[in-house]
Design an enzyme around this catalytic site. Sequence first.
Site, PDB file in Angstrom:
ATOM      1  N   PHE A 245      48.532-152.371  18.555  1.00  0.00           N
ATOM      2  CA  PHE A 245      47.539-152.006  19.579  1.00  0.00           C
ATOM      3  C   PHE A 245      48.157-151.628  20.915  1.00  0.00           C
ATOM      4  O   PHE A 245      47.485-151.660  21.943  1.00  0.00           O
ATOM      5  CB  PHE A 245      46.531-153.138  19.780  1.00  0.00           C
ATOM      6  CG  PHE A 245      45.971-153.715  18.528  1.00  0.00           C
ATOM      7  CD1 PHE A 245      45.263-152.919  17.640  1.00  0.00           C
ATOM      8  CD2 PHE A 245      46.154-155.049  18.213  1.00  0.00           C
ATOM      9  CE1 PHE A 245      44.747-153.440  16.457  1.00  0.00           C
ATOM     10  CE2 PHE A 245      45.650-155.589  17.027  1.00  0.00           C
ATOM     11  CZ  PHE A 245      44.945-154.783  16.157  1.00  0.00           C
ATOM     12  N   GLU A 249      54.657-151.720  22.105  1.00  0.00           N
ATOM     13  CA  GLU A 249      55.320-150.477  22.503  1.00  0.00           C
ATOM     14  C   GLU A 249      56.521-150.767  23.396  1.00  0.00           C
ATOM     15  O   GLU A 249      57.580-150.184  23.240  1.00  0.00           O
ATOM     16  CB  GLU A 249      54.331-149.555  23.215  1.00  0.00           C
ATOM     17  CG  GLU A 249      54.894-148.184  23.516  1.00  0.00           C
ATOM     18  CD  GLU A 249      53.858-147.201  24.028  1.00  0.00           C
ATOM     19  OE1 GLU A 249      54.256-146.147  24.572  1.00  0.00           O
ATOM     20  OE2 GLU A 249      52.644-147.477  23.914  1.00  0.00           O
ATOM     21  N   ARG A 327      46.345-141.906  32.899  1.00  0.00           N
ATOM     22  CA  ARG A 327      45.387-141.584  31.844  1.00  0.00           C
ATOM     23  C   ARG A 327      43.987-142.086  32.189  1.00  0.00           C
ATOM     24  O   ARG A 327      42.994-141.502  31.741  1.00  0.00           O
ATOM     25  CB  ARG A 327      45.837-142.131  30.496  1.00  0.00           C
ATOM     26  CG  ARG A 327      45.016-141.594  29.338  1.00  0.00           C
ATOM     27  CD  ARG A 327      45.517-142.079  27.992  1.00  0.00           C
ATOM     28  NE  ARG A 327      46.491-141.208  27.391  1.00  0.00           N
ATOM     29  CZ  ARG A 327      46.229-140.245  26.514  1.00  0.00           C
ATOM     30  NH1 ARG A 327      44.964-139.989  26.190  1.00  0.00           N
ATOM     31  NH2 ARG A 327      47.176-139.520  25.986  1.00  0.00           N
ATOM     32  N   ARG A 359      45.501-150.013  23.244  1.00  0.00           N
ATOM     33  CA  ARG A 359      44.710-148.984  22.582  1.00  0.00           C
ATOM     34  C   ARG A 359      43.787-148.232  23.558  1.00  0.00           C
ATOM     35  O   ARG A 359      42.877-148.799  24.132  1.00  0.00           O
ATOM     36  CB  ARG A 359      43.869-149.644  21.493  1.00  0.00           C
ATOM     37  CG  ARG A 359      43.287-148.711  20.463  1.00  0.00           C
ATOM     38  CD  ARG A 359      42.601-149.528  19.379  1.00  0.00           C
ATOM     39  NE  ARG A 359      42.336-148.758  18.185  1.00  0.00           N
ATOM     40  CZ  ARG A 359      41.942-149.293  17.029  1.00  0.00           C
ATOM     41  NH1 ARG A 359      41.777-150.602  16.943  1.00  0.00           N
ATOM     42  NH2 ARG A 359      41.724-148.535  15.978  1.00  0.00           N
ATOM     43  N   THR A 459      50.962-138.198  27.489  1.00  0.00           N
ATOM     44  CA  THR A 459      50.945-137.492  28.772  1.00  0.00           C
ATOM     45  C   THR A 459      52.360-137.196  29.253  1.00  0.00           C
ATOM     46  O   THR A 459      52.552-136.301  30.073  1.00  0.00           O
ATOM     47  CB  THR A 459      50.188-138.318  29.830  1.00  0.00           C
ATOM     48  OG1 THR A 459      50.682-139.656  29.838  1.00  0.00           O
ATOM     49  CG2 THR A 459      48.706-138.346  29.502  1.00  0.00           C
ATOM     50  N   GLU A 730      42.811-144.239  18.619  1.00  0.00           N
ATOM     51  CA  GLU A 730      42.257-144.695  19.887  1.00  0.00           C
ATOM     52  C   GLU A 730      40.827-144.225  20.189  1.00  0.00           C
ATOM     53  O   GLU A 730      40.034-144.996  20.730  1.00  0.00           O
ATOM     54  CB  GLU A 730      43.178-144.261  21.035  1.00  0.00           C
ATOM     55  CG  GLU A 730      44.504-144.987  21.049  1.00  0.00           C
ATOM     56  CD  GLU A 730      45.457-144.377  22.059  1.00  0.00           C
ATOM     57  OE1 GLU A 730      45.922-145.103  22.942  1.00  0.00           O
ATOM     58  OE2 GLU A 730      45.740-143.167  21.952  1.00  0.00           O
TER      59      GLU A 730
END
Length: 779
Positions: A245, A249, A327, A359, A459, A730
């Site tokens: 989720f 990362e 974002r 997410r 992005t 997502e």
Amino acid sequence: MNRHALPDLTAKAISGGVATDRRHDSAHKHVTGEAVYIDDMPEPAGTLHGCLGLSTVAHGAIVAMDLAAVRAAPGVVDVLTAGDIPGVNDISPSGRHDEPVLAEGKVQFLGQPVFAVIAETREQARRACKLAKIDYDELPAVLDVEGLDPLSDRLVAPGLTLKRGNAAEAISKAPRSISGKMRVGGQDHFYLEGHIALAVPGEDRDVTVYSSTQHPSEVQHMVGHALGVPSHAVTVEVRRMGGGFGGKETQSNQFAAIAAVAAKKLGRAVKIRPDRDDDMTATGKRHDFLIDYEVGFDDEGNILGVDYVYAARCGFSSDLSGPVTDRALFHCDNSYFYPAVKAVSAPLYTNTVSNTAFRGFGGPQGMVGAERVIDEVAFALGKDPLEIRKRNFYGVSERNVTPYHQTVEDNVVQRIVEELETACDYASRRREIAAFNANSGIVRRGIALTPVKFGISFTATHFNQAGALVHVYTDGSVHLNHGGTEMGQGLYVKVAQVVAEAFQIDIEQVKITATTTGKVPNTSATAASSGSDLNGMAAQNAAQQIKDRLIAFAAERYEVPVEQVVFLPNRVRVGNQEILFGDLVKQAYMARVQLSATGFYKTPKIHWDRDKGEGHPFYYFAYGAACSEVSVDTLTGEYVVERTDILHETGRSLNRAIDLGQIEGAFIQGMGWLTTEELVWDEKGRLRTHAPSTYKIPLASDRPKIFNVALADWSENAEPTIHKSKAVGEPPFMLGMSVLHALSDAVASVADHRVCPRLDAPATPERVLMAVERLRAER
């Protein structure tokens, strides 16, 4: 040709090809417990276990650190501090060098790792950690963004401004205007498998790290930096995660680096698996936001101008807060056209854990702000919020430019909403609910239909690339490896379906192998909903290279034009004869044709100028809508989700069964974020909701009583993605907004829908009750 064990030469389709419903490749293993996660792997002989010693103050200088009792504790082999890091004491993914592996000289949040105990057993390491004596010179701590100035207080990364037109002028000239503020809470990832790393030292400078990570290449680089060795000395492998989720990362870096440093120093394998409480305390969450908004609109509900400021509690380091808050602005429009807009992000420094990817990556927080504005306009005008939503949707050939100046070229939100509105019988249900509320003294019902438009791509443009490795063996079986990671979302089986489709062989002939930096280098994180898009295309590219070689070989050997070499299910037609796929491969091998290929893909058309706030950051958009109905007890604030209907589009789905599961799970997780999942820090900066006893994820009993989920069967990606499919990881998360706004609708009924309830998120029963009481007082 070899004709033994012939398959059905009249078969019309392969098993497990693209666009067939195929169960998750490990589903049966998940259910039976056979799936091997890192903690299930047989431990190498002599494996040691690590535990992190965490700070007990939110901000302070380390005056003295006495670890003598820790070192002397039973089973302790070593204790690591910042001075034991042989390379660079930093794991910051942003390159700002603001996130140490182990704190050095000062601590900046309560729960920051200061030292690591390495012991013979996990229990011994945990017990030894409690014996540390650390003296701090406590410093003032900033724990919340409330009261901070987003334009002048300390940022962990540069903010962003998006603007088109003159928002201030449009608002001032509008017939009506409203300003307000909204608090949107964070969220813990709460994966079933927490963080874990197992480091096995090799000869020379080599180390192999098994890490529960969404970004093996970043773990590889961070471990290399911490050890002071080149990336080629570090191999990172992950077969599967028990959930990610976004929390895996960047947050995996710390555990992997410490395990690797200890393993190389001691010459023994080292495993670190933190307790759930430590995991929740020491690792980052979804960013919570404080959103200031002002909107100008006319008497019909047309939005004329908006001004947003999105201030985020980012924690003590940059992590991914810059891109996350970027974002949030990219999605402050959700599905709506703003004639004039200004939006500013403020990623603010606080003495709390460094928040990270989750997410949606800031997009959900941006959309929640947009939907609050819709509610404000609707209640001010006494109109149904759905009417205001539809009035302000993006157009197709006009009214189609985003705040970041990208033209929306694939808009289908009107069709999605119209079809769902009809399918769920929205209009008659709203009338029934109004009649019910008019005659109900305690229980109030509410309904809301909310749309989603979500941009797909990283992005950061350079992350939009992927590699894959495909081998075809002489018996016709295929080995597949790519840079994507499997966290339960079904990526592995989808990419395997792509390869099976390319060769026209049954999916059983395709071997799915663990993601490893030793096979496919320099990969991007499996994030941004791009796993299938990127890795599917890379794998298809590799398969096509081999396929082209086989076609050229067959055409030459059998003296036919290449057009007469056609791949059929498990066989190849060459001229007027058919050859088993495996037989053709064996012939090609004997003729020394290369049967291995590396594939590559980079997303086209995308570009972004952050300084100007303009560009084309998204390859395409994914759309969906959800309608939810709730019942609220106005005496307690408790509520039940009675029904949810969802219509979502995934393009030409690679695997409908997987996609439906992703939509269902995403909705429940999004609903949990906006209703029950509450993060609470006390005045000392201590996370009080650090275990399942105090942090409430949705239960099976919290799902809607009636739950209808459908895919738009007409959907097809306008861009040439893998088999014209669309991302699904997502986008459906934001469908959970329908529950928040259904609660808002139910609360608004106590004041005849004349006052916007201004429900903050999460809309816990306590907040719902306080909103009910506030509206009764204002009635």
